[in-house]
Design an enzyme around this catalytic site. Structure first.
Site, PDB file in Angstrom:
ATOM      1  N   ARG A  49       3.369   7.387 -12.526  1.00 25.65           N
ATOM      2  CA  ARG A  49       2.604   6.705 -11.675  1.00 25.65           C
ATOM      3  C   ARG A  49       1.325   6.059 -12.242  1.00 25.65           C
ATOM      4  O   ARG A  49       1.183   6.030 -13.744  1.00 25.65           O
ATOM      5  CB  ARG A  49       2.164   7.770 -10.682  1.00 25.65           C
ATOM      6  CG  ARG A  49       1.415   8.935 -11.115  1.00 25.65           C
ATOM      7  CD  ARG A  49       0.443   9.467 -10.488  1.00 25.65           C
ATOM      8  NE  ARG A  49      -0.919   8.598 -10.641  1.00 25.65           N
ATOM      9  CZ  ARG A  49      -1.557   8.231 -11.441  1.00 25.65           C
ATOM     10  NH1 ARG A  49      -1.524   9.034 -12.675  1.00 25.65           N
ATOM     11  NH2 ARG A  49      -2.542   7.435 -11.215  1.00 25.65           N
ATOM     12  N   GLY A  50       0.655   5.081 -11.500  1.00 22.13           N
ATOM     13  CA  GLY A  50      -0.454   4.291 -12.170  1.00 22.13           C
ATOM     14  C   GLY A  50       0.579   2.803 -12.534  1.00 22.13           C
ATOM     15  O   GLY A  50       1.359   2.861 -13.139  1.00 22.13           O
ATOM     16  N   ALA A  51      -0.482   1.925 -12.041  1.00 21.27           N
ATOM     17  CA  ALA A  51      -0.042   0.565 -12.284  1.00 21.27           C
ATOM     18  C   ALA A  51       0.711   0.168 -13.680  1.00 21.27           C
ATOM     19  O   ALA A  51       1.738  -0.114 -13.664  1.00 21.27           O
ATOM     20  CB  ALA A  51      -1.286  -0.276 -11.658  1.00 21.27           C
ATOM     21  N   ARG A  92       8.262   0.308  -6.008  1.00 21.08           N
ATOM     22  CA  ARG A  92       6.932   0.345  -5.247  1.00 21.08           C
ATOM     23  C   ARG A  92       6.373  -1.044  -5.163  1.00 21.08           C
ATOM     24  O   ARG A  92       6.526  -1.786  -6.207  1.00 21.08           O
ATOM     25  CB  ARG A  92       6.092   1.346  -6.030  1.00 21.08           C
ATOM     26  CG  ARG A  92       6.413   2.701  -6.218  1.00 21.08           C
ATOM     27  CD  ARG A  92       5.216   3.424  -6.718  1.00 21.08           C
ATOM     28  NE  ARG A  92       4.188   3.688  -5.702  1.00 21.08           N
ATOM     29  CZ  ARG A  92       3.187   4.291  -6.044  1.00 21.08           C
ATOM     30  NH1 ARG A  92       2.898   4.918  -7.345  1.00 21.08           N
ATOM     31  NH2 ARG A  92       2.288   4.732  -5.016  1.00 21.08           N
ATOM     32  N   GLN A 198      -4.244  12.830  -6.988  1.00 20.73           N
ATOM     33  CA  GLN A 198      -4.278  12.346  -8.403  1.00 20.73           C
ATOM     34  C   GLN A 198      -5.653  12.523  -9.160  1.00 20.73           C
ATOM     35  O   GLN A 198      -5.796  12.864 -10.257  1.00 20.73           O
ATOM     36  CB  GLN A 198      -4.148  10.803  -8.458  1.00 20.73           C
ATOM     37  CG  GLN A 198      -2.717  10.640  -8.172  1.00 20.73           C
ATOM     38  CD  GLN A 198      -2.404  10.209  -6.750  1.00 20.73           C
ATOM     39  OE1 GLN A 198      -3.241  10.770  -5.863  1.00 20.73           O
ATOM     40  NE2 GLN A 198      -1.591   9.087  -6.374  1.00 20.73           N
ATOM     41  N   ASP A 239      -4.736  -1.595  -8.695  1.00 21.50           N
ATOM     42  CA  ASP A 239      -3.146  -2.064  -8.532  1.00 21.50           C
ATOM     43  C   ASP A 239      -2.680  -3.472  -8.377  1.00 21.50           C
ATOM     44  O   ASP A 239      -1.495  -3.637  -8.918  1.00 21.50           O
ATOM     45  CB  ASP A 239      -2.419  -1.047  -7.371  1.00 21.50           C
ATOM     46  CG  ASP A 239      -2.449   0.487  -7.669  1.00 21.50           C
ATOM     47  OD1 ASP A 239      -3.531   0.917  -7.589  1.00 21.50           O
ATOM     48  OD2 ASP A 239      -1.482   1.104  -8.401  1.00 21.50           O
ATOM     49  N   ASN A 249      -6.425  -0.813  -4.601  1.00 23.49           N
ATOM     50  CA  ASN A 249      -6.263   0.453  -5.303  1.00 23.49           C
ATOM     51  C   ASN A 249      -6.076   1.550  -4.483  1.00 23.49           C
ATOM     52  O   ASN A 249      -6.059   1.445  -3.184  1.00 23.49           O
ATOM     53  CB  ASN A 249      -7.858   0.541  -6.170  1.00 23.49           C
ATOM     54  CG  ASN A 249      -7.601   1.729  -7.109  1.00 23.49           C
ATOM     55  OD1 ASN A 249      -6.865   1.853  -8.096  1.00 23.49           O
ATOM     56  ND2 ASN A 249      -8.628   2.567  -7.544  1.00 23.49           N
ATOM     57  N   LYS A 250      -5.974   2.879  -5.045  1.00 22.29           N
ATOM     58  CA  LYS A 250      -5.792   4.106  -4.197  1.00 22.29           C
ATOM     59  C   LYS A 250      -6.621   4.033  -3.013  1.00 22.29           C
ATOM     60  O   LYS A 250      -7.686   3.865  -2.956  1.00 22.29           O
ATOM     61  CB  LYS A 250      -5.992   5.142  -5.026  1.00 22.29           C
ATOM     62  CG  LYS A 250      -5.520   6.482  -4.527  1.00 22.29           C
ATOM     63  CD  LYS A 250      -4.292   6.539  -3.892  1.00 22.29           C
ATOM     64  CE  LYS A 250      -3.164   6.309  -4.855  1.00 22.29           C
ATOM     65  NZ  LYS A 250      -1.837   6.191  -4.177  1.00 22.29           N
TER      66      LYS A 250
HETATM   67  O1  MRU Z   1      -0.008   5.893  -6.337  1.00 15.77           O
HETATM   68  P1  MRU Z   1      -0.547   6.038  -7.783  1.00 15.77           P
HETATM   69  O2  MRU Z   1      -1.018   7.425  -8.057  1.00 15.77           O
HETATM   70  O3  MRU Z   1       0.270   5.512  -8.472  1.00 15.77           O
HETATM   71  O4  MRU Z   1      -1.888   5.020  -7.469  1.00 15.77           O
HETATM   72  C1  MRU Z   1      -2.470   4.822  -8.818  1.00 15.77           C
HETATM   73  C2  MRU Z   1      -3.785   4.103  -8.795  1.00 15.77           C
HETATM   74  O5  MRU Z   1      -4.118   3.649  -7.469  1.00 15.77           O
HETATM   75  C3  MRU Z   1      -4.567   3.565  -9.820  1.00 15.77           C
HETATM   76  O6  MRU Z   1      -6.188   3.705  -9.537  1.00 15.77           O
HETATM   77  C4  MRU Z   1      -4.186   2.336 -10.369  1.00 15.77           C
HETATM   78  O7  MRU Z   1      -2.797   2.304 -10.551  1.00 15.77           O
HETATM   79  C5  MRU Z   1      -4.755   2.190 -11.667  1.00 15.77           C
HETATM   80  S1  MRU Z   1      -4.084   3.029 -13.122  1.00 15.77           S
HETATM   81  C6  MRU Z   1      -4.742   2.531 -14.638  1.00 15.77           C
END
Ligand code: MRU
Length: 350
Positions: A49-51, A92, A198, A239, A249-250
């Site tokens: 996970r994470g963009a 996603r 997270q 993201d 973002n999250k």
């Molecule tokens: O659902 P996730 O855990 O993939 O969400 C991740 C985030 O929202 C992060 O803040 C974002 O991807 C930046 S990661 C460098």
């Protein structure tokens, strides 16, 4: 300190190896992904996970999956590659890094070549380049973001935008790693980040592993800690960033941004240019992923929401550019008005 490798090739190069992030912090387990199905499942379930990390994993996973198609004709191989890239890109919807990386891979699969072997070699090189570039972008974000993190800073972060989410030292956490490496004292407050935690599970894990003090707080505690004067700045990842600087973002980032503005605290967003979507004029063009009921309705294997109650589970939110103090990319620190370029995704100078 050794850097966490959230996504890497296996030693034999036949699979993409990820850390199964669903199991942290309880267990450190690696998974090797070899098929399109495995890659899509790992991305969908947030095993990876994470963009930036999902873009890298998609690109490397595509190469691993295509190895079995090496005996196809060139034309059939290209068709397989394009279809697999489309499937992975759709795993996603919100982080633009995933379709951005898969678009690069699909373009590479369409390049002139004399054999499938040659194309596979090019695809592998492209996926490795996506990983290496991301690592370099994280370092540059850390270097540029250093100026925003003075000695003694008390920093609130949300979700995990660290090494676990990228190919390098992270985005939002990169300036913190760099500040600490330079001897600055930094106190990190990590929002737990409901519902998948997270912040509590992953940000706290990687910071403590690096010897950086971190305090986990309930998401609802952030605003009152701001009012109490316990937070100097907020630093989050992204993201997808629209051309006008609106940030997806999250879920919960928008609430942090509103509270920060109310209390006169800066909110910085750190992201590589691969997270900028110049085709999205503003945040309204960004699709926000809605996830399943069980993520909210279950906790520790127990039902915590009665069966009769509905659940709404948007995984991301939009923070308008007007609430963002600055955006840190590998190219520098950018302030409003944001006008992200159509060709490169990089901001215009000034
Ligand atoms: O659902 P996730 O855990 O993939 O969400 C991740 C985030 O929202 C992060 O803040 C974002 O991807 C930046 S990661 C460098």
């Amino acid at each position: 300190m050794d850097v966490i490798q959230a996504v890497q090739w296996t030693p034999a190069g036949d699979a993409v190896r990820i850390i199964d992030q669903r199991q942290l912090p309880g267990a450190y387990v690696e998974r090797d992904l070899r098929t399109v199905e495995e890659v899509c499942e790992a991305i969908r379930t947030l095993s990876v996970r994470g963009a930036p990390a999902i873009g890298i994993c998609g690109a490397m996973g595509l190469v691993a999956a295509l190895e079995v198609d090496a005996d196809l004709s060139l034309e059939a191989f290209r068709a397989c590659a394009a279809a697999a890239a489309r499937r992975i890109a759709a795993a996603r919807p919100t982080a633009v890094n995933l379709p951005w990386a898969m678009e690069r891979m699909a373009r590479t699969a369409g390049l002139p070549a004399t054999s499938v072997h040659e194309l596979l070699t090019r695809l592998r090189a492209e996926a490795s380049a996506i990983l290496a570039e991301d690592r370099a972008m994280c370092d540059a974000i850390g270097a540029h973001g250093l100026a925003l993190v003075p000695d003694g800073a008390r920093v609130l972060t949300h979700c995990n935008a660290g090494a676990l989410a990228t190919g390098g030292i992270g985005t939002a956490l990169a300036p913190l790693y760099c500040a600490v490496a330079r001897g600055r004292r930094v106190q990190v407050l990590a929002d737990e980040t409901r519902p998948l935690l997270q912040g509590a599970r992953l940000t706290a894990w990687e910071l403590t592993r690096a010897g950086i003090e971190v305090t986990v707080i309930a998401d609802g505690a952030a605003a009152s800690l701001m009012r109490a004067g316990a937070i100097d700045l907020c630093l989050v990842g992204a993201d997808r960033i629209a051309a006008n600087g609106d940030v997806a973002n999250k879920i919960g980032t928008y609430a942090v941004a509103i509270a920060a503005r109310h209390h006169g605290i800066p909110l910085y967003v750190a992201a590589p240019s691969s997270t900028i979507d110049p085709c999205a004029a503003d945040g309204s063009a960004i699709v926000i992923e809605e996830r399943g009921r069980e993520e909210l309705a279950m906790a520790n294997g127990r039902v915590v929401v009665p069966a009769g109650a509905l659940v709404r589970n948007p995984a991301f939110d939009l923070t308008p550019a007007s609430l963002v103090t600055a955006i840190v990319t590998e190219a520098g620190v950018w302030r409003a008005p944001y006008r992200f370029g159509a060709s490169s995704g990089a901001p215009p100078p000034g």
